[in-house]
Design a protein around this motif. Structure first.
Motif, mmCIF file in Angstrom:
data_model
loop_
_atom_site.group_PDB
_atom_site.id
_atom_site.type_symbol
_atom_site.label_atom_id
_atom_site.label_comp_id
_atom_site.label_asym_id
_atom_site.label_seq_id
_atom_site.Cartn_x
_atom_site.Cartn_y
_atom_site.Cartn_z
ATOM 1 N N TYR A 23 0.831 -1.210 0.000
ATOM 2 C CA TYR A 23 0.000 0.000 0.000
ATOM 3 C C TYR A 23 0.864 1.258 0.000
ATOM 4 O O TYR A 23 0.585 2.222 -0.715
ATOM 5 N N TYR A 24 1.909 1.242 0.821
ATOM 6 C CA TYR A 24 2.811 2.397 0.898
ATOM 7 C C TYR A 24 3.513 2.612 -0.435
ATOM 8 O O TYR A 24 3.594 3.740 -0.942
ATOM 9 N N ILE A 25 4.016 1.529 -1.035
ATOM 10 C CA ILE A 25 4.742 1.631 -2.305
ATOM 11 C C ILE A 25 3.831 2.164 -3.405
ATOM 12 O O ILE A 25 4.210 3.063 -4.170
ATOM 13 N N ALA A 26 2.590 1.607 -3.502
ATOM 14 C CA ALA A 26 1.659 2.045 -4.547
ATOM 15 C C ALA A 26 1.265 3.505 -4.358
ATOM 16 O O ALA A 26 1.232 4.291 -5.324
ATOM 17 N N THR A 27 0.976 3.897 -3.107
ATOM 18 C CA THR A 27 0.592 5.288 -2.841
ATOM 19 C C THR A 27 1.738 6.241 -3.136
ATOM 20 O O THR A 27 1.546 7.310 -3.738
#
Length: 439
Positions: free
Chosen positions: A318-322
């Motif tokens: 989630y952090y990487i995609a955001t």
């Protein structure tokens, strides 16, 4: 590059500029180790060591841009971040406020006025950020989990708090002054040079920490692998940062009296990475906001648990995609506000310039906008990959995160500032050694 520096030291006036720049850098690094009055330095060192072991600092980006002075709570703890923030805010407001836009078009006098506004806003932001840093240090949240985190500031009186805030604000003003001295009397852009030095200050320490934590051949294999990946990343960044799309421009001949003007050919250089490192800084800062809110909130609510599980750890999907999507968005956003195709088209039309095959005026603006959107896509994807690939590739070597020296923000700043400084040295060398046609 080394040849350019060697030739510069052989030129007397350039040697003075380089030595002056080095002297300012030494002062800047000395100020980054002088603690703020009212801080227990021994307790700070204990918490810094524990934070280094856990490798989980919420203020990692700001600490990196301050050369490690933030977590040391020194007089230069805020570094140049208030100036960078003020410059970005003024640049954004220029598009919104007509008065600032008019000042920008006035030339050197208008630019000087905007620079003065930037200084005032820098001091205001330094007071605000200094107050927040002191409050965070007093509450123990600066080093969350540290056994002596609440004892960093033993004296909780109002007078001590005011002295600490005033000292850090004065330190920020001094850093701003030092940067302007480098710009006026040294080599390169002063603020960029200080940002470069702040990041490079922790470079060797981070590399050696990877060697110390390595397990293969006493850590030397991990160390060598990281160095190799770093060289590949630097080569990639240099290649893309130098890439540009050149839009040809032809100026028609004009007769003024008996003299002919114009008739020359030139080009508009549109870089693939037109936005520079700004989108990465914007995305990193925006992602810190949810983690900061969750850290200062009490209780164990569901939203706080979700943020801590998904938006705090740099290796979570989630952090990487955001992070990636925010970088792409801010790349388009910053290019849209920093480059106005309509203004460029109007200036070309005013001086008799045109793009071959494109009519002057609105068709030229539409063509420039079309080309800019096409090259911004690969530029934004490149920024996202540069910011994320080192994090994922180096995660097994010492727990590297996005603030690792070969990470996105640091490598873009180091390479960008290095290239720009070398170009300025070479241009000044060319001016001083130009022989002309007659010898």
């Amino acid at each position: 590059m080394l040849t350019a520096f060697a030739r510069a030291f052989k030129t007397p006036d350039l040697r003075k500029k380089l030595l002056f720049t080095l002297g300012i850098i030494v002062l800047f690094r000395l100020g980054s180790h002088v603690p703020v009055p009212g801080v227990d330095y021994n307790k700070v060192q204990i918490c810094v060591d524990q934070a280094a072991e856990s490798n989980n600092s919420l203020f990692g980006l700001v600490n990196m841009l301050s050369g490690g002075a933030l977590l040391q709570i020194t007089i230069f703890a805020l570094g140049i971040m208030p100036y960078i923030t003020a410059s970005i805010i003024l640049q954004l407001l220029t598009v919104v406020i007509p008065r600032l836009e008019a000042l920008k078009k006035e030339g050197q006098s208008g630019t000087a006025k905007i620079t003065q506004y930037t200084r005032y806003l820098t001091v205001a932001l330094a007071v605000l950020q200094g107050t927040g840093l002191v409050a965070t240090a007093r509450s123990g949240m600066l080093f969350q989990g540290c056994s002596v985190g609440t004892q960093i500031v033993p004296d909780r009186s109002i007078f001590t708090t005011i002295v600490m805030v005033v000292t850090m604000t004065a330190g920020t003003a001094a850093v701003m002054w030092l940067g302007e001295l480098i710009t006026d009397r040294g080599i390169g852009n002063g603020m960029s040079i200080l940002m470069f030095i702040s990041i490079a200050a922790g470079f060797l320490g981070s590399l050696w920490a990877i060697k110390e934590s390595g397990k293969l051949a006493d850590g030397w294999i991990e160390f060598g692998t990281v160095i190799l990946i770093g060289f590949v990343m630097v080569a990639l960044v240099v290649f893309v940062e130098q890439a540009q799309r050149r839009i040809p421009v032809q100026y028609a001949k004009r007769m003024i009296g008996r003299r002919s003007y114009g008739g020359t050919s030139t080009y508009i250089p549109l870089k693939v990475n037109q936005a520079g490192v700004i989108p990465v800084i914007f995305a990193s800062s925006l992602l810190y906001i949810p983690a900061l809110i969750a850290q200062f909130s009490s209780g164990t609510s569901s939203w706080k648990t979700w943020i801590e599980a998904h938006l705090v750890k740099g290796d979570h999907p989630y952090y990487i995609a955001t992070y990636f999507l925010l970088i792409v968005f801010f790349a388009f956003f910053y290019v849209a506000i920093s480059f106005n195709p309509e203004d460029v088209a109007d200036n070309m039309k005013k001086y008799g310039g045109f793009i071959p095959g494109i009519r002057a005026g609105r068709p030229t603006a539409e063509y420039l906008s079309y080309v800019l959107n096409r090259i911004t896509w690969p530029g934004s994807l490149y920024l996202g990959l540069i910011a994320l690939v080192p994090t994922m590739a180096l995660a097994g070597f010492g727990g590297a995160n996005q603030n690792f020296p070969f990470g996105g923000t640091s490598i873009l700043i180091i390479v960008g500032v290095g290239l720009e400084t070398v170009k300025q040295i070479e241009s000044q060398l060319q001016q001083r050694n130009y022989e002309g046609f007659l010898r």
